[in-house]
Design a protein around this motif. Structure first.
Motif, PDB file in Angstrom:
ATOM      1  N   LEU A 278      19.804  14.600  48.785  1.00  0.00           N
ATOM      2  CA  LEU A 278      20.727  15.435  48.298  1.00  0.00           C
ATOM      3  C   LEU A 278      21.229  16.677  49.170  1.00  0.00           C
ATOM      4  O   LEU A 278      22.317  16.712  49.576  1.00  0.00           O
ATOM      5  CB  LEU A 278      20.333  16.207  46.942  1.00  0.00           C
ATOM      6  N   PRO A 279      20.334  17.308  49.856  1.00  0.00           N
ATOM      7  CA  PRO A 279      20.486  18.245  50.707  1.00  0.00           C
ATOM      8  C   PRO A 279      21.249  17.849  51.922  1.00  0.00           C
ATOM      9  O   PRO A 279      22.261  18.334  52.415  1.00  0.00           O
ATOM     10  CB  PRO A 279      19.201  18.938  51.164  1.00  0.00           C
ATOM     11  N   MET A 280      20.966  16.392  52.283  1.00  0.00           N
ATOM     12  CA  MET A 280      21.798  15.908  53.480  1.00  0.00           C
ATOM     13  C   MET A 280      23.255  15.670  53.045  1.00  0.00           C
ATOM     14  O   MET A 280      24.099  15.822  53.859  1.00  0.00           O
ATOM     15  CB  MET A 280      21.047  14.622  53.902  1.00  0.00           C
ATOM     16  N   VAL A 281      23.451  15.121  51.979  1.00  0.00           N
ATOM     17  CA  VAL A 281      24.840  15.014  51.257  1.00  0.00           C
ATOM     18  C   VAL A 281      25.699  16.515  51.378  1.00  0.00           C
ATOM     19  O   VAL A 281      26.826  16.333  51.656  1.00  0.00           O
ATOM     20  CB  VAL A 281      24.744  14.437  50.064  1.00  0.00           C
ATOM     21  N   ALA A 282      24.886  17.570  50.959  1.00  0.00           N
ATOM     22  CA  ALA A 282      25.402  18.780  50.916  1.00  0.00           C
ATOM     23  C   ALA A 282      25.758  19.279  51.993  1.00  0.00           C
ATOM     24  O   ALA A 282      26.988  19.897  52.526  1.00  0.00           O
ATOM     25  CB  ALA A 282      24.416  19.790  50.079  1.00  0.00           C
ATOM     26  N   LEU A 283      24.748  19.157  53.134  1.00  0.00           N
ATOM     27  CA  LEU A 283      25.031  19.618  54.625  1.00  0.00           C
ATOM     28  C   LEU A 283      26.172  18.926  55.224  1.00  0.00           C
ATOM     29  O   LEU A 283      26.999  19.501  55.716  1.00  0.00           O
ATOM     30  CB  LEU A 283      23.870  19.345  55.230  1.00  0.00           C
ATOM     31  N   GLY A 284      26.362  17.503  55.003  1.00  0.00           N
ATOM     32  CA  GLY A 284      27.205  16.664  55.450  1.00  0.00           C
ATOM     33  C   GLY A 284      28.632  17.072  55.068  1.00  0.00           C
ATOM     34  O   GLY A 284      29.475  17.356  55.736  1.00  0.00           O
ATOM     35  N   LEU A 285      28.822  17.280  53.753  1.00  0.00           N
ATOM     36  CA  LEU A 285      30.154  17.785  53.243  1.00  0.00           C
ATOM     37  C   LEU A 285      30.643  19.001  53.752  1.00  0.00           C
ATOM     38  O   LEU A 285      31.444  19.453  54.174  1.00  0.00           O
ATOM     39  CB  LEU A 285      29.955  17.726  51.729  1.00  0.00           C
ATOM     40  N   GLY A 286      29.442  20.146  53.880  1.00  0.00           N
ATOM     41  CA  GLY A 286      29.835  21.434  54.554  1.00  0.00           C
ATOM     42  C   GLY A 286      30.158  21.433  56.154  1.00  0.00           C
ATOM     43  O   GLY A 286      31.201  21.975  56.116  1.00  0.00           O
ATOM     44  N   LEU A 287      29.675  20.444  56.716  1.00  0.00           N
ATOM     45  CA  LEU A 287      29.831  20.464  58.238  1.00  0.00           C
ATOM     46  C   LEU A 287      31.193  19.708  58.390  1.00  0.00           C
ATOM     47  O   LEU A 287      32.194  20.497  59.170  1.00  0.00           O
ATOM     48  CB  LEU A 287      28.750  19.444  59.012  1.00  0.00           C
ATOM     49  N   ILE A 288      31.577  18.825  57.431  1.00  0.00           N
ATOM     50  CA  ILE A 288      33.025  18.256  57.696  1.00  0.00           C
ATOM     51  C   ILE A 288      34.001  19.278  57.123  1.00  0.00           C
ATOM     52  O   ILE A 288      35.073  19.646  57.894  1.00  0.00           O
ATOM     53  CB  ILE A 288      33.105  16.900  56.836  1.00  0.00           C
ATOM     54  N   ALA A 289      33.772  19.782  56.097  1.00  0.00           N
ATOM     55  CA  ALA A 289      34.744  20.829  55.590  1.00  0.00           C
ATOM     56  C   ALA A 289      34.812  22.238  56.740  1.00  0.00           C
ATOM     57  O   ALA A 289      35.973  22.527  57.056  1.00  0.00           O
ATOM     58  CB  ALA A 289      34.277  21.730  54.517  1.00  0.00           C
TER      59      ALA A 289
END
Length: 295
Positions: A278-289
């Motif tokens: 779950l933290p990886m998904v959140a980090l990925g979305l944050g980096l893309i944004a």
């Protein structure tokens, strides 16, 4: 009768040599690590030699720096992967037997721990050489899927990290007493999801192909942080989905919690692998944004 696939007659050892009374063996898992690291290294070298792919038409580091980065990454994988397994999956055992922590030959590596180790190594390396962190992370994200592909195939050959009992036509009968211990499952022999191959396909082949297409055809490396963000997002989602088919580690399984969920309520919950994804998904979305906003 249930249609099942017998486990192929494969050995975890490719070859073994007796040298001065010591048995030295080359195992598939070790070969997978070596092949994944070498292929990833060659891929990063090719990327840094193609200036048109990078912001401003200039790669973030030189081929010589890639050589040095390889050493940092190997240390991050080994130390982070081992400590991650110790802390995330069997802290009680290693607290009572600290000498076992260094026994790498007995197995026990955690991808999420290895990822944290590589991230720390990457930050230190970029600070030392004063090079762009996000662009370097993008390069490493491109290099990771081959290692995931080979590693998961090696897990299958080793008959480890198998899936939950299943009656799908491609279910595999894995060898060993533990693999055949399936409480509440009335099919004999007990066949299981080949979840290692699910992960190889999603995390290795599919994610790697998507990243290659976006980098070489859509110029994603020109926006720093976008590629590594997609890697985190893609891996986190793939691992989260495969966990529904993967057998939990035995220390999490109890008669009251047969699925081995670490957070559960009335039979519903998530496994340790899902919790760490779950933290990886959140980090990925944050980096893309963040990357798109900066662009």
């Amino acid at each position: 009768m249930q249609a099942v696939i017998p486990f192929p007659d494969l050995s975890s050892e490719i070859l073994s040599i007796n040298l001065f009374g010591f048995e030295l063996a080359l195992r598939w898992y070790a070969l997978a690590y070596i092949a994944g690291i070498l292929l990833g290294w060659r891929l990063v070298l090719r990327l840094v030699k193609t200036d048109r792919l990078w912001p401003g038409g200039r790669a973030p580091m030189t081929p010589d720096q890639v050589e040095e980065l390889l050493t940092w990454v190997i240390l991050g994988i080994i130390l982070g992967g081992r400590l991650g397994f110790v802390l995330f999956y069997r802290p009680g055992h290693y607290l009572q037997n600290p000498a076992d922590i260094v026994k790498l030959w007995e197995g026990g590596m955690a991808f999420h721990g290895g990822l944290l180790g590589v991230m720390l190594a990457l930050i230190l390396f970029c600070r030392k050489h004063r090079i762009a962190l996000l662009s370097t992370a993008d390069a490493l994200a491109m290099a990771t899927p081959p290692g995931l592909l080979f590693g998961r195939i090696a897990n299958f050959i080793n008959a480890e990290l198998w899936g939950r009992p299943s009656d799908v036509p491609w279910a595999v009968v894995f060898p060993g007493e533990m693999a055949q211990y399936c409480p509440g499952w009335d099919q004999v022999p007990c066949a299981r999801h080949p979840s290692q191959l699910y992960e190889a396909g999603l995390e290795g082949l599919l994610l790697g192909a998507v990243l290659l297409f976006l980098v070489y055809r859509r110029g994603w490396l020109r926006v720093p942080g976008q590629t590594v963000g997609l890697f985190f997002l893609g891996y986190g989602l793939a691992r989260f989905v495969v966990e529904y088919f993967r057998q939990a580690d035995p220390q999490f399984i109890t008669p009251e919690n047969p699925l081995g969920l670490v957070l559960h309520w009335h039979g519903y919950g998530i496994s340790m692998g899902q919790l760490l994804s779950l933290p990886m998904v959140a980090l990925g979305l944050g980096l893309i944004a963040l990357a798109r906003k900066r662009a």
